[in-house]
Design a protein around this motif. Structure first.
Motif, mmCIF file in Angstrom:
data_model
loop_
_atom_site.group_PDB
_atom_site.id
_atom_site.type_symbol
_atom_site.label_atom_id
_atom_site.label_comp_id
_atom_site.label_asym_id
_atom_site.label_seq_id
_atom_site.Cartn_x
_atom_site.Cartn_y
_atom_site.Cartn_z
ATOM 1 N N HIS A 6 0.861 -1.200 0.000
ATOM 2 C CA HIS A 6 0.000 0.000 0.000
ATOM 3 C C HIS A 6 0.893 1.245 0.000
ATOM 4 N N THR A 36 -0.638 1.914 -4.973
ATOM 5 C CA THR A 36 -2.098 1.944 -4.765
ATOM 6 C C THR A 36 -2.581 3.388 -4.625
ATOM 7 N N GLU A 63 -6.400 2.395 -4.488
ATOM 8 C CA GLU A 63 -7.172 2.491 -3.239
ATOM 9 C C GLU A 63 -8.434 3.285 -3.574
ATOM 10 N N HIS A 74 -11.947 2.841 2.590
ATOM 11 C CA HIS A 74 -10.993 2.709 1.484
ATOM 12 C C HIS A 74 -10.822 1.240 1.125
ATOM 13 N N LEU A 76 -8.715 -1.445 -1.164
ATOM 14 C CA LEU A 76 -7.554 -1.714 -2.005
ATOM 15 C C LEU A 76 -7.944 -2.740 -3.056
ATOM 16 N N ALA A 189 -8.662 -1.555 3.179
ATOM 17 C CA ALA A 189 -7.549 -0.773 3.731
ATOM 18 C C ALA A 189 -7.884 -0.350 5.158
ATOM 19 N N HIS A 190 -6.888 -0.392 6.045
ATOM 20 C CA HIS A 190 -7.027 0.083 7.441
ATOM 21 C C HIS A 190 -8.479 0.033 7.944
ATOM 22 N N GLU A 217 -6.403 -5.387 5.600
ATOM 23 C CA GLU A 217 -5.103 -4.849 5.989
ATOM 24 C C GLU A 217 -5.093 -4.780 7.516
ATOM 25 N N HIS A 220 -1.162 -1.800 10.000
ATOM 26 C CA HIS A 220 -1.220 -0.449 9.437
ATOM 27 C C HIS A 220 -1.020 0.520 10.594
ATOM 28 N N ASP A 247 1.369 2.381 3.678
ATOM 29 C CA ASP A 247 0.529 3.515 3.268
ATOM 30 C C ASP A 247 1.411 4.749 3.102
#
Ligand code: AMP
Ligand code: ZN
Ligand code: FE
Ligand code: FE
Length: 281
Positions: A6, A36, A63, A74, A76, A189-190, A217, A220, A247
């Motif tokens: 990421h 991403t 993303e 978000h 990915l 994501a996160h 993810e 992170h 990230d």
């Protein structure tokens, strides 16, 4: 094998060009790096060219800005077909929302007595197709209004603050199957970053998995050690792929150095095996 899945370049709101980002990834000792950018695939070609030069594996990804239960989430997407028409159409819609938002943010900030213009922001977003609040933040820094991006988000650009303007994002429940239809692999994501823990609970994750979500993810910087342990356990229960990543945003975000979190090789192999094509191919 060191794998970072990421990162952002100047194709969205990172500060390194796609090529420089890949060069830096190689220098940081990574074997695999995913590019991403937010809602944009425009950095892939340059990143791939440099990846071939320096001998690192590039995973093309993005993303995507989505909405789930009224919250921004978000998503990915790795290795989707960049020409898949419905995906391209939906990304165009998101990018149009970004483009339309910038003048609205500038107007709101001017209303608030801050001297800033659309040109100021355009100077910062430069080659990016995904204009965003970080570029407005950079313009505010250059004008001396705030010290850095962090202060801009803390005082002016977040929901409830003078310079906040909403924009279009896709429904997450529609974007997950769309990424899969494009031959890509969908990873949240996160998921528990910035207060999203309440909406992305175990039931929600299971429902999204039914729609095609492949992984989450876990490692992170927005996740505490306790969050990571809980998310890892959830992923194990649901048999979701677990990823870890930086990230990275270049100079745009502190404490997000390349490789600060990494993905286990077995998890990476699993992720790639779910895609319609292989990295580099
Ligand atoms: P936007 O894409 O315009 O909605 O802006 C959100 C993006 O700004 C996020 O995806 C992050 O990359 C970045 N961001 C959010 N909060 C901060 C912060 N406190 N400092 C720096 N960047 C941030
Ligand atoms: Zn960003
Ligand atoms: Fe994000
Ligand atoms: Fe990101």
């Amino acid at each position: 094998m060191r794998i970072d899945l990421h990162t952002h370049s100047s194709a969205s709101d990172g500060t390194d060009t796609p090529g420089d980002l890949v060069r830096e990834a190689a220098r940081a000792g990574l074997d695999v790096v995913a590019l991403t950018d937010h809602d944009a695939m425009s950095g892939w070609a340059e990143a791939q060219q440099v990846a071939d030069e320096v001998g690192i594996t590039l995973v093309p990804g993005l993303e995507i800005s989505t909405r789930f239960r009224h919250r921004g989430v978000h998503l990915l997407a790795y290795l989707p077909d960049p020409a898949h028409p419905p995906l391209v159409a939906e990304l165009d819609r998101i990018l149009a929302g970004r483009t339309a938002r910038t003048p609205a943010i500038v107007a709101a900030l001017r209303e608030h007595g801050i001297d800033i213009s659309e040109d100021d922001v355009r100077r910062e977003s430069g080659g990016s197709v995904a204009a965003g609040r970080p570029h407005v933040a950079d313009a505010l820094v250059r004008r001396g209004v705030v010290a850095d991006r962090g202060e801009a988000f803390a005082t002016l650009l977040s929901p409830g603050q003078p310079g906040y303007v909403n924009r279009y994002a896709s429904a997450l429940e529609e974007m997950v199957p769309l990424v899969v239809a494009a031959g890509g692999v969908a990873v949240l994501a996160h998921p528990w970053g910035r207060g999203s823990r309440g909406v992305l609970d175990a039931d929600a994750l299971a429902g999204l998995q039914d729609l095609g979500l492949a992984g989450i993810e876990v490692d992170h910087q927005d996740h505490s050690a306790a969050d990571r342990a809980e998310l890892r356990a959830l992923a194990r229960d649901l048999d979701l792929v677990v990823t870890g990543s930086s990230d990275h945003h270049g100079l745009g975000k502190v404490d997000h150095d390349l490789g600060v979190n990494t993905t286990e090789p077995e998890q990476y192999e699993r992720l790639v095996s779910l895609a319609g094509r292989t990295p580099g191919g």
